[in-house]
Scaffold this motif. Sequence first.
Motif, PDB file in Angstrom:
ATOM      1  N   ILE A 150      12.390  -2.689  -1.832  1.00  0.00           N
ATOM      2  CA  ILE A 150      11.474  -1.987  -2.714  1.00  0.00           C
ATOM      3  C   ILE A 150      11.934  -0.540  -2.843  1.00  0.00           C
ATOM      4  N   GLU A 151      11.707   0.004  -4.022  1.00  0.00           N
ATOM      5  CA  GLU A 151      11.900   1.420  -4.287  1.00  0.00           C
ATOM      6  C   GLU A 151      10.604   1.951  -4.876  1.00  0.00           C
ATOM      7  N   ALA A 152      10.130   3.064  -4.342  1.00  0.00           N
ATOM      8  CA  ALA A 152       8.884   3.660  -4.830  1.00  0.00           C
ATOM      9  C   ALA A 152       9.117   5.124  -5.163  1.00  0.00           C
ATOM     10  N   THR A 153       8.652   5.512  -6.321  1.00  0.00           N
ATOM     11  CA  THR A 153       8.717   6.907  -6.745  1.00  0.00           C
ATOM     12  C   THR A 153       7.338   7.339  -7.213  1.00  0.00           C
ATOM     13  N   ALA A 154       7.033   8.617  -7.025  1.00  0.00           N
ATOM     14  CA  ALA A 154       5.783   9.199  -7.478  1.00  0.00           C
ATOM     15  C   ALA A 154       6.026  10.681  -7.722  1.00  0.00           C
ATOM     16  N   PRO A 155       5.295  11.295  -8.656  1.00  0.00           N
ATOM     17  CA  PRO A 155       5.480  12.722  -8.941  1.00  0.00           C
ATOM     18  C   PRO A 155       5.335  13.577  -7.682  1.00  0.00           C
ATOM     19  N   ASN A 156       6.264  14.495  -7.500  1.00  0.00           N
ATOM     20  CA  ASN A 156       6.242  15.480  -6.409  1.00  0.00           C
ATOM     21  C   ASN A 156       6.582  14.888  -5.040  1.00  0.00           C
ATOM     22  N   TYR A 157       7.137  13.684  -5.015  1.00  0.00           N
ATOM     23  CA  TYR A 157       7.576  13.076  -3.758  1.00  0.00           C
ATOM     24  C   TYR A 157       9.009  12.581  -3.913  1.00  0.00           C
ATOM     25  N   PRO A 158       9.785  12.627  -2.830  1.00  0.00           N
ATOM     26  CA  PRO A 158      11.117  12.023  -2.904  1.00  0.00           C
ATOM     27  C   PRO A 158      11.017  10.509  -2.977  1.00  0.00           C
TER      28      PRO A 158
ATOM     29  N   PHE B  83      -3.710  -1.319  -4.111  1.00  0.00           N
ATOM     30  CA  PHE B  83      -2.462  -1.973  -3.750  1.00  0.00           C
ATOM     31  C   PHE B  83      -1.587  -2.210  -4.980  1.00  0.00           C
ATOM     32  N   TYR B  84      -0.293  -2.362  -4.709  1.00  0.00           N
ATOM     33  CA  TYR B  84       0.677  -2.747  -5.737  1.00  0.00           C
ATOM     34  C   TYR B  84       1.076  -4.199  -5.485  1.00  0.00           C
ATOM     35  N   TYR B  85       0.982  -5.026  -6.538  1.00  0.00           N
ATOM     36  CA  TYR B  85       1.184  -6.468  -6.406  1.00  0.00           C
ATOM     37  C   TYR B  85       2.382  -6.934  -7.225  1.00  0.00           C
TER      38      TYR B  85
ATOM     39  N   LEU C 228       0.853  -1.182   0.000  1.00  0.00           N
ATOM     40  CA  LEU C 228       0.000   0.000   0.000  1.00  0.00           C
ATOM     41  C   LEU C 228       0.889   1.233   0.000  1.00  0.00           C
ATOM     42  N   VAL C 229       0.655   2.121  -0.962  1.00  0.00           N
ATOM     43  CA  VAL C 229       1.401   3.375  -1.052  1.00  0.00           C
ATOM     44  C   VAL C 229       0.428   4.525  -0.813  1.00  0.00           C
ATOM     45  N   SER C 230       0.709   5.325   0.195  1.00  0.00           N
ATOM     46  CA  SER C 230      -0.096   6.513   0.470  1.00  0.00           C
ATOM     47  C   SER C 230       0.862   7.669   0.747  1.00  0.00           C
ATOM     48  N   HIS C 231       0.363   8.754   1.313  1.00  0.00           N
ATOM     49  CA  HIS C 231       1.263   9.855   1.664  1.00  0.00           C
ATOM     50  C   HIS C 231       0.834  10.468   2.985  1.00  0.00           C
ATOM     51  N   THR C 232       1.748  11.189   3.616  1.00  0.00           N
ATOM     52  CA  THR C 232       1.473  11.824   4.895  1.00  0.00           C
ATOM     53  C   THR C 232       0.453  12.935   4.713  1.00  0.00           C
ATOM     54  N   LEU C 233      -0.208  13.265   5.837  1.00  0.00           N
ATOM     55  CA  LEU C 233      -1.194  14.341   5.858  1.00  0.00           C
ATOM     56  C   LEU C 233      -0.831  15.346   6.947  1.00  0.00           C
ATOM     57  N   PRO C 234      -1.291  16.589   6.832  1.00  0.00           N
ATOM     58  CA  PRO C 234      -1.129  17.537   7.933  1.00  0.00           C
ATOM     59  C   PRO C 234      -1.741  16.962   9.206  1.00  0.00           C
ATOM     60  N   ILE C 235      -1.229  17.349  10.362  1.00  0.00           N
ATOM     61  CA  ILE C 235      -1.564  16.734  11.633  1.00  0.00           C
ATOM     62  C   ILE C 235      -3.044  16.796  11.954  1.00  0.00           C
TER      63      ILE C 235
ATOM     64  N   ASP D 233      -1.903   6.341  -6.394  1.00  0.00           N
ATOM     65  CA  ASP D 233      -2.150   5.322  -7.418  1.00  0.00           C
ATOM     66  C   ASP D 233      -1.289   5.482  -8.664  1.00  0.00           C
ATOM     67  N   ASN D 234      -0.371   6.451  -8.635  1.00  0.00           N
ATOM     68  CA  ASN D 234       0.474   6.676  -9.814  1.00  0.00           C
ATOM     69  C   ASN D 234       1.958   6.498  -9.488  1.00  0.00           C
ATOM     70  N   ALA D 235       2.245   5.639  -8.524  1.00  0.00           N
ATOM     71  CA  ALA D 235       3.639   5.395  -8.140  1.00  0.00           C
ATOM     72  C   ALA D 235       4.249   4.314  -9.030  1.00  0.00           C
ATOM     73  N   GLU D 236       5.566   4.326  -9.087  1.00  0.00           N
ATOM     74  CA  GLU D 236       6.313   3.231  -9.696  1.00  0.00           C
ATOM     75  C   GLU D 236       7.027   2.501  -8.560  1.00  0.00           C
ATOM     76  N   VAL D 237       6.708   1.208  -8.410  1.00  0.00           N
ATOM     77  CA  VAL D 237       7.251   0.426  -7.314  1.00  0.00           C
ATOM     78  C   VAL D 237       8.094  -0.709  -7.892  1.00  0.00           C
ATOM     79  N   LYS D 238       9.372  -0.705  -7.547  1.00  0.00           N
ATOM     80  CA  LYS D 238      10.306  -1.711  -8.036  1.00  0.00           C
ATOM     81  C   LYS D 238      10.689  -2.660  -6.911  1.00  0.00           C
ATOM     82  N   LEU D 239      10.841  -3.935  -7.256  1.00  0.00           N
ATOM     83  CA  LEU D 239      11.220  -4.960  -6.294  1.00  0.00           C
ATOM     84  C   LEU D 239      12.583  -5.527  -6.664  1.00  0.00           C
ATOM     85  N   TYR D 240      13.469  -5.642  -5.651  1.00  0.00           N
ATOM     86  CA  TYR D 240      14.798  -6.217  -5.837  1.00  0.00           C
ATOM     87  C   TYR D 240      14.943  -7.439  -4.921  1.00  0.00           C
TER      88      TYR D 240
END
Length: 304
Positions: free
Chosen positions: A104-112, A89-91, A51-58, A67-74
Amino acid sequence: MYKTNSIALFFIGMSMIIVSCTKTVDYHFPENEKKLVINSFFTSDSTFMILVSHTLPILQSGTPIVDNAEVKLYENGVFKENLSYSNDFYYSVSKPVIGNNYKIEATAPNYPQVSANDTMPDNPQLLQTEFIKDFDVVTENDGQTETISRIKCLINDNLQIKRYYEIVVYIRYWGDYSQQFYIDRVSYNKNNDEIINNENLIDYYPDSIIFTNELFTSNQQNINVDFFSRITGDPNFQVITVFRQVSKTYFDYRKSLTLHEYFQNNDDEIWGSPAPVDLFTNIQNGEGVFAAYNEVRDTINYQN
């Protein structure tokens, strides 16, 4: 300041704090950089599900799925595959193998970019379980008494390396009114088992019992898990014991989660809440957890 949305893939329930004495305070939270949150517990008999999500303000809540991440498995440092997205989910296609390290490495626009790794532990060896119903009685602070039941687990461990374990006990019973089966997790009671008490967690109402082989005295070690009976009126029920060998990452996360939930929900101090306990994370540049375990199950059919 941002908070992490830790998703309960299993055994995780986050509750809102209810405070009896409140005071209105104006806070200003700085707009920090948003981060990706990765949540995945993986085991050798299933493919990876992440599951890939992002942090929210407190002051915000929810599960903002990415839902637009690239998730790589090594696997052992070698690229294995790109995970595919479906229904939040990413399977993966492949399953993890005991003894191998996965990253795993995950990248998404506007996130490190974020990354994490963990190693799949061995299969646990549960040799025997025994259920003892209502073997003891304890007196609570209010004078009320409660009966205690016990699961005795005999496990095998070669003592050559430090290993990390988890036990979860469930009761499966039939509801006459609803005409369906229910499964309830038990509430644990402290006993004199030094191996369990070594983690100092029973007083914090854990959802499971975690321990290591650090104090084992034999290759075949007995572990006694006590819990409040509180078993429904159904005279016939099942006691389900889940025994896991887990990675150190999994162990550290579960330990921090128990303390985090206890102090987050504890309102014993009238003039304020205890200091929060941060959740353990192994996600580089992000939040969440990527951790491995293997499990076996044993079911005891009890008939009164």
